[in-house]
Write a protein that holds these residues in place. Structure first.
Motif, PDB file in Angstrom:
ATOM      1  N   GLU A   2       0.827  -1.207   0.000  1.00  0.00           N
ATOM      2  CA  GLU A   2       0.000   0.000   0.000  1.00  0.00           C
ATOM      3  C   GLU A   2       0.863   1.261   0.000  1.00  0.00           C
ATOM      4  O   GLU A   2       0.540   2.233  -0.682  1.00  0.00           O
ATOM      5  N   ASP A   3       1.977   1.249   0.732  1.00  0.00           N
ATOM      6  CA  ASP A   3       2.910   2.389   0.715  1.00  0.00           C
ATOM      7  C   ASP A   3       3.491   2.585  -0.678  1.00  0.00           C
ATOM      8  O   ASP A   3       3.593   3.708  -1.172  1.00  0.00           O
ATOM      9  N   GLU A   4       3.879   1.476  -1.316  1.00  0.00           N
ATOM     10  CA  GLU A   4       4.448   1.564  -2.662  1.00  0.00           C
ATOM     11  C   GLU A   4       3.422   2.109  -3.653  1.00  0.00           C
ATOM     12  O   GLU A   4       3.738   2.945  -4.502  1.00  0.00           O
ATOM     13  N   LEU A   5       2.172   1.663  -3.532  1.00  0.00           N
ATOM     14  CA  LEU A   5       1.123   2.169  -4.413  1.00  0.00           C
ATOM     15  C   LEU A   5       0.895   3.661  -4.198  1.00  0.00           C
ATOM     16  O   LEU A   5       0.702   4.414  -5.160  1.00  0.00           O
ATOM     17  N   ALA A   6       0.916   4.099  -2.956  1.00  0.00           N
ATOM     18  CA  ALA A   6       0.760   5.528  -2.660  1.00  0.00           C
ATOM     19  C   ALA A   6       1.916   6.321  -3.256  1.00  0.00           C
ATOM     20  O   ALA A   6       1.712   7.401  -3.826  1.00  0.00           O
ATOM     21  N   ASN A   7       3.122   5.804  -3.137  1.00  0.00           N
ATOM     22  CA  ASN A   7       4.291   6.477  -3.711  1.00  0.00           C
ATOM     23  C   ASN A   7       4.187   6.548  -5.237  1.00  0.00           C
ATOM     24  O   ASN A   7       4.512   7.572  -5.841  1.00  0.00           O
ATOM     25  N   LEU A   8       3.741   5.463  -5.862  1.00  0.00           N
ATOM     26  CA  LEU A   8       3.571   5.461  -7.317  1.00  0.00           C
ATOM     27  C   LEU A   8       2.524   6.478  -7.747  1.00  0.00           C
ATOM     28  O   LEU A   8       2.705   7.176  -8.757  1.00  0.00           O
ATOM     29  N   ALA A   9       1.447   6.584  -6.989  1.00  0.00           N
ATOM     30  CA  ALA A   9       0.408   7.560  -7.311  1.00  0.00           C
ATOM     31  C   ALA A   9       0.960   8.976  -7.228  1.00  0.00           C
ATOM     32  O   ALA A   9       0.651   9.823  -8.075  1.00  0.00           O
ATOM     33  N   THR A  10       1.796   9.230  -6.232  1.00  0.00           N
ATOM     34  CA  THR A  10       2.409  10.552  -6.088  1.00  0.00           C
ATOM     35  C   THR A  10       3.315  10.852  -7.273  1.00  0.00           C
ATOM     36  O   THR A  10       3.272  11.943  -7.841  1.00  0.00           O
ATOM     37  N   VAL A  11       4.115   9.877  -7.666  1.00  0.00           N
ATOM     38  CA  VAL A  11       5.012  10.061  -8.809  1.00  0.00           C
ATOM     39  C   VAL A  11       4.203  10.311 -10.080  1.00  0.00           C
ATOM     40  O   VAL A  11       4.520  11.214 -10.864  1.00  0.00           O
ATOM     41  N   GLN A  12       3.144   9.535 -10.286  1.00  0.00           N
ATOM     42  CA  GLN A  12       2.307   9.720 -11.471  1.00  0.00           C
ATOM     43  C   GLN A  12       1.682  11.111 -11.495  1.00  0.00           C
ATOM     44  O   GLN A  12       1.619  11.759 -12.530  1.00  0.00           O
ATOM     45  N   MET A  13       1.252  11.581 -10.327  1.00  0.00           N
ATOM     46  CA  MET A  13       0.660  12.907 -10.237  1.00  0.00           C
ATOM     47  C   MET A  13       1.699  13.977 -10.593  1.00  0.00           C
ATOM     48  O   MET A  13       1.413  14.911 -11.342  1.00  0.00           O
ATOM     49  N   LEU A  14       2.916  13.811 -10.075  1.00  0.00           N
ATOM     50  CA  LEU A  14       3.963  14.788 -10.360  1.00  0.00           C
ATOM     51  C   LEU A  14       4.371  14.780 -11.827  1.00  0.00           C
ATOM     52  O   LEU A  14       4.575  15.828 -12.429  1.00  0.00           O
ATOM     53  N   VAL A  15       4.450  13.597 -12.409  1.00  0.00           N
ATOM     54  CA  VAL A  15       4.820  13.477 -13.819  1.00  0.00           C
ATOM     55  C   VAL A  15       3.709  14.059 -14.703  1.00  0.00           C
ATOM     56  O   VAL A  15       3.990  14.742 -15.691  1.00  0.00           O
ATOM     57  N   SER A  16       2.461  13.818 -14.341  1.00  0.00           N
ATOM     58  CA  SER A  16       1.346  14.333 -15.120  1.00  0.00           C
ATOM     59  C   SER A  16       1.275  15.849 -15.075  1.00  0.00           C
ATOM     60  O   SER A  16       0.793  16.493 -16.013  1.00  0.00           O
ATOM     61  N   ALA A  17       1.751  16.436 -13.981  1.00  0.00           N
ATOM     62  CA  ALA A  17       1.710  17.882 -13.812  1.00  0.00           C
ATOM     63  C   ALA A  17       2.742  18.599 -14.662  1.00  0.00           C
ATOM     64  O   ALA A  17       2.668  19.811 -14.851  1.00  0.00           O
ATOM     65  N   THR A  18       3.739  17.859 -15.151  1.00  0.00           N
ATOM     66  CA  THR A  18       4.799  18.516 -15.944  1.00  0.00           C
ATOM     67  C   THR A  18       4.512  18.479 -17.410  1.00  0.00           C
ATOM     68  O   THR A  18       3.698  17.855 -17.937  1.00  0.00           O
TER      69      THR A  18
END
Length: 125
Positions: free
Chosen positions: A109-125
């Motif tokens: 669950e921690d890894e999934l949360a981290n992946l979601a954060t990375v995806q959000m940051l990548v999508s924002a750029t």
């Protein structure tokens, strides 16, 4: 059901005018809750392990009718009758049904949360 919530949302989602999403490029709009593959999306995003798992599942269940699949899915321990509504099934519930240890579930669950954060940051750029 059960249907993964993100997939269910994609099935029900109205497309933005003038924007073709990858989902709509390859998956038809729902007709009586049924979607069809429009075109082969390829397997460039899948790992060999994911491809193998998909092939194994298809070998075992690909010839079953939709109602046999419904019966099979409703026998899963993580499925609960939503009584005409929807009840989210969390990743942790699925992992618990697969007899995963709580420490492993927490790590996933921690890894999934981290992946979601990375995806959000990548999508924002």
């Amino acid at each position: 059901g059960p249907v993964v919530s993100n997939i269910y949302n994609l099935i029900r989602e109205e497309p933005f005018p003038g924007v073709e999403s990858p989902w709509r490029r390859h998956i038809s709009e729902a007709q009586n809750y049924t979607v069809r593959l429009r075109s082969d999306p390829g397997n460039g995003e899948l790992s060999p392990a994911e491809e193998e798992l998909i092939n194994e599942i298809f070998q075992e269940h690909g010839g079953k009718t939709q109602w046999a699949l419904v019966e099979l899915c409703h026998a899963l321990p993580e499925w609960k009758d939503p009584d005409g509504s929807a009840i989210p099934i969390k990743f942790g519930d699925i992992l618990r049904a697969g007899d995963r240890a709580e420490t492993e579930i927490a790590a996933i669950e921690d890894e999934l949360a981290n992946l979601a954060t990375v995806q959000m940051l990548v999508s924002a750029t």
